[in-house]
Motif scaffolding. Sequence first.
Motif, PDB file in Angstrom:
ATOM      1  N   ASP A 123       0.846  -1.193   0.000  1.00 16.05           N
ATOM      2  CA  ASP A 123       0.000   0.000   0.000  1.00 16.05           C
ATOM      3  C   ASP A 123       0.890   1.255   0.000  1.00 16.05           C
ATOM      4  OD1 ASP A 123      -2.236   1.634   0.219  1.00 16.05           O
ATOM      5  OD2 ASP A 123      -2.539   1.241   2.351  1.00 16.05           O
ATOM      6  N   SER A 124       0.317   2.372  -0.379  1.00 10.02           N
ATOM      7  CA  SER A 124       1.064   3.636  -0.451  1.00 10.02           C
ATOM      8  C   SER A 124       1.748   3.983   0.861  1.00 10.02           C
ATOM      9  CB  SER A 124       0.120   4.774  -0.851  1.00 10.02           C
ATOM     10  OG  SER A 124      -0.529   4.486  -2.062  1.00 10.02           O
ATOM     11  N   CYS A 125       1.053   3.768   1.980  1.00 11.55           N
ATOM     12  CA  CYS A 125       1.633   4.084   3.280  1.00 11.55           C
ATOM     13  C   CYS A 125       2.882   3.248   3.543  1.00 11.55           C
ATOM     14  CB  CYS A 125       0.622   3.911   4.400  1.00 11.55           C
ATOM     15  SG  CYS A 125      -0.054   2.239   4.559  1.00 11.55           S
ATOM     16  N   GLY A 126       2.899   2.031   3.045  1.00 11.85           N
ATOM     17  CA  GLY A 126       4.065   1.166   3.215  1.00 11.85           C
ATOM     18  C   GLY A 126       5.257   1.655   2.424  1.00 11.85           C
ATOM     19  N   TRP A 127       5.016   2.057   1.185  1.00 13.75           N
ATOM     20  CA  TRP A 127       6.107   2.610   0.372  1.00 13.75           C
ATOM     21  C   TRP A 127       6.672   3.878   1.016  1.00 13.75           C
ATOM     22  CZ3 TRP A 127       8.724   0.481  -3.478  1.00 13.75           C
ATOM     23  CH2 TRP A 127       8.153  -0.567  -4.199  1.00 13.75           C
ATOM     24  N   LEU A 128       5.794   4.741   1.489  1.00 19.82           N
ATOM     25  CA  LEU A 128       6.255   5.983   2.115  1.00 19.82           C
ATOM     26  C   LEU A 128       7.064   5.695   3.376  1.00 19.82           C
ATOM     27  CD1 LEU A 128       3.039   8.090   1.534  1.00 19.82           C
ATOM     28  CD2 LEU A 128       5.259   8.409   0.411  1.00 19.82           C
ATOM     29  N   GLU A 129       6.609   4.731   4.155  1.00 15.49           N
ATOM     30  CA  GLU A 129       7.333   4.320   5.355  1.00 15.49           C
ATOM     31  C   GLU A 129       8.704   3.763   4.979  1.00 15.49           C
ATOM     32  OE1 GLU A 129       7.503   3.634   9.609  1.00 15.49           O
ATOM     33  OE2 GLU A 129       6.145   4.821   8.382  1.00 15.49           O
ATOM     34  N   TYR A 130       8.748   2.955   3.951  1.00 14.56           N
ATOM     35  CA  TYR A 130       9.997   2.343   3.485  1.00 14.56           C
ATOM     36  C   TYR A 130      10.973   3.413   2.985  1.00 14.56           C
ATOM     37  CZ  TYR A 130      13.100  -0.596   0.655  1.00 14.56           C
ATOM     38  OH  TYR A 130      14.195  -1.223   0.101  1.00 14.56           O
ATOM     39  N   PHE A 131      10.502   4.310   2.137  1.00 13.39           N
ATOM     40  CA  PHE A 131      11.379   5.357   1.593  1.00 13.39           C
ATOM     41  C   PHE A 131      11.869   6.316   2.668  1.00 13.39           C
ATOM     42  CE2 PHE A 131       9.200   4.671  -2.685  1.00 13.39           C
ATOM     43  CZ  PHE A 131      10.278   3.966  -3.208  1.00 13.39           C
ATOM     44  N   ALA A 132      11.062   6.538   3.706  1.00 13.83           N
ATOM     45  CA  ALA A 132      11.449   7.425   4.805  1.00 13.83           C
ATOM     46  C   ALA A 132      12.288   6.711   5.853  1.00 13.83           C
ATOM     47  CB  ALA A 132      10.206   8.019   5.456  1.00 13.83           C
ATOM     48  N   TYR A 142       7.930  -3.744   5.669  1.00 17.95           N
ATOM     49  CA  TYR A 142       7.667  -3.671   4.236  1.00 17.95           C
ATOM     50  C   TYR A 142       8.850  -4.103   3.381  1.00 17.95           C
ATOM     51  CZ  TYR A 142       3.664  -1.015   5.800  1.00 17.95           C
ATOM     52  OH  TYR A 142       2.505  -0.638   6.422  1.00 17.95           O
ATOM     53  N   ALA A 143      10.038  -4.100   3.928  1.00 11.18           N
ATOM     54  CA  ALA A 143      11.252  -4.363   3.150  1.00 11.18           C
ATOM     55  C   ALA A 143      11.207  -5.703   2.437  1.00 11.18           C
ATOM     56  CB  ALA A 143      12.487  -4.260   4.048  1.00 11.18           C
ATOM     57  N   LYS A 144      10.750  -6.736   3.110  1.00 10.76           N
ATOM     58  CA  LYS A 144      10.718  -8.071   2.503  1.00 10.76           C
ATOM     59  C   LYS A 144       9.874  -8.065   1.228  1.00 10.76           C
ATOM     60  CE  LYS A 144       9.397 -12.852   3.365  1.00 10.76           C
ATOM     61  NZ  LYS A 144       8.809 -13.802   4.281  1.00 10.76           N
ATOM     62  N   ALA A 145       8.701  -7.480   1.287  1.00 10.41           N
ATOM     63  CA  ALA A 145       7.809  -7.444   0.129  1.00 10.41           C
ATOM     64  C   ALA A 145       8.365  -6.540  -0.973  1.00 10.41           C
ATOM     65  CB  ALA A 145       6.423  -6.970   0.548  1.00 10.41           C
ATOM     66  N   ILE A 146       8.885  -5.392  -0.610  1.00  7.13           N
ATOM     67  CA  ILE A 146       9.383  -4.427  -1.593  1.00  7.13           C
ATOM     68  C   ILE A 146      10.641  -4.932  -2.288  1.00  7.13           C
ATOM     69  CG2 ILE A 146      10.466  -2.152  -1.810  1.00  7.13           C
ATOM     70  CD1 ILE A 146       8.348  -1.156   0.245  1.00  7.13           C
ATOM     71  N   GLN A 147      11.518  -5.550  -1.554  1.00  6.61           N
ATOM     72  CA  GLN A 147      12.790  -5.973  -2.126  1.00  6.61           C
ATOM     73  C   GLN A 147      12.672  -7.241  -2.969  1.00  6.61           C
ATOM     74  OE1 GLN A 147      15.425  -5.949   1.267  1.00  6.61           O
ATOM     75  NE2 GLN A 147      15.274  -3.729   1.459  1.00  6.61           N
ATOM     76  N   ASP A 148      11.573  -7.960  -2.856  1.00  3.51           N
ATOM     77  CA  ASP A 148      11.324  -9.135  -3.690  1.00  3.51           C
ATOM     78  C   ASP A 148      10.609  -8.673  -4.964  1.00  3.51           C
ATOM     79  OD1 ASP A 148      10.818 -11.585  -4.814  1.00  3.51           O
ATOM     80  OD2 ASP A 148       9.461 -12.268  -3.238  1.00  3.51           O
ATOM     81  N   VAL A 149      11.348  -7.981  -5.837  1.00  2.00           N
ATOM     82  CA  VAL A 149      10.729  -7.350  -7.001  1.00  2.00           C
ATOM     83  C   VAL A 149      10.088  -8.355  -7.962  1.00  2.00           C
ATOM     84  CG1 VAL A 149      12.114  -5.251  -6.883  1.00  2.00           C
ATOM     85  CG2 VAL A 149      12.922  -7.186  -8.234  1.00  2.00           C
ATOM     86  N   GLU A 150      10.550  -9.590  -7.950  1.00  2.00           N
ATOM     87  CA  GLU A 150       9.958 -10.612  -8.824  1.00  2.00           C
ATOM     88  C   GLU A 150       8.520 -10.931  -8.422  1.00  2.00           C
ATOM     89  OE1 GLU A 150      11.381 -11.860 -11.598  1.00  2.00           O
ATOM     90  OE2 GLU A 150      13.022 -10.458 -11.201  1.00  2.00           O
ATOM     91  N   SER A 151       8.177 -10.700  -7.166  1.00  2.00           N
ATOM     92  CA  SER A 151       6.837 -10.997  -6.659  1.00  2.00           C
ATOM     93  C   SER A 151       6.055  -9.732  -6.315  1.00  2.00           C
ATOM     94  CB  SER A 151       6.940 -11.859  -5.393  1.00  2.00           C
ATOM     95  OG  SER A 151       7.563 -13.078  -5.691  1.00  2.00           O
TER      96      SER A 151
END
Length: 122
Positions: free
Chosen positions: A5-14, A22-31
Amino acid sequence: MNCVDSCGWLEYFADGKKASFYAKAIQDVESLVVPTMVLLEVFKRIAQQRDEATALQAAAAMQQGRVVDLDAGIALAAAALGLRHGLPLADSVILATARAADAVVWTQDAHFRDLPGVRFCA
């Protein structure tokens, strides 16, 4: 498959307190599935808070995953989900996109708290 979700990306980037969730989901770009609605929301927020160059860098990172456009099928599914669960427009589009891709939604947004197919971080 994962849909952050958007809030997760913002949390990750900040690099916020919940970034590691969120890192596990974001860094697994294949999934990784990225709804165009999330791309829009994150770009807009980062451009508002920082600048457009930083927002473009974030958008480039997000596009390493599979970007899923809002099409007619997802739009109609989002409308139905929004009505059924009382979701705001963006949240219903994100959920419909995730379901169309058989993806789990990763979020800290309370609108998603008790919905199936959601990994919620309190």
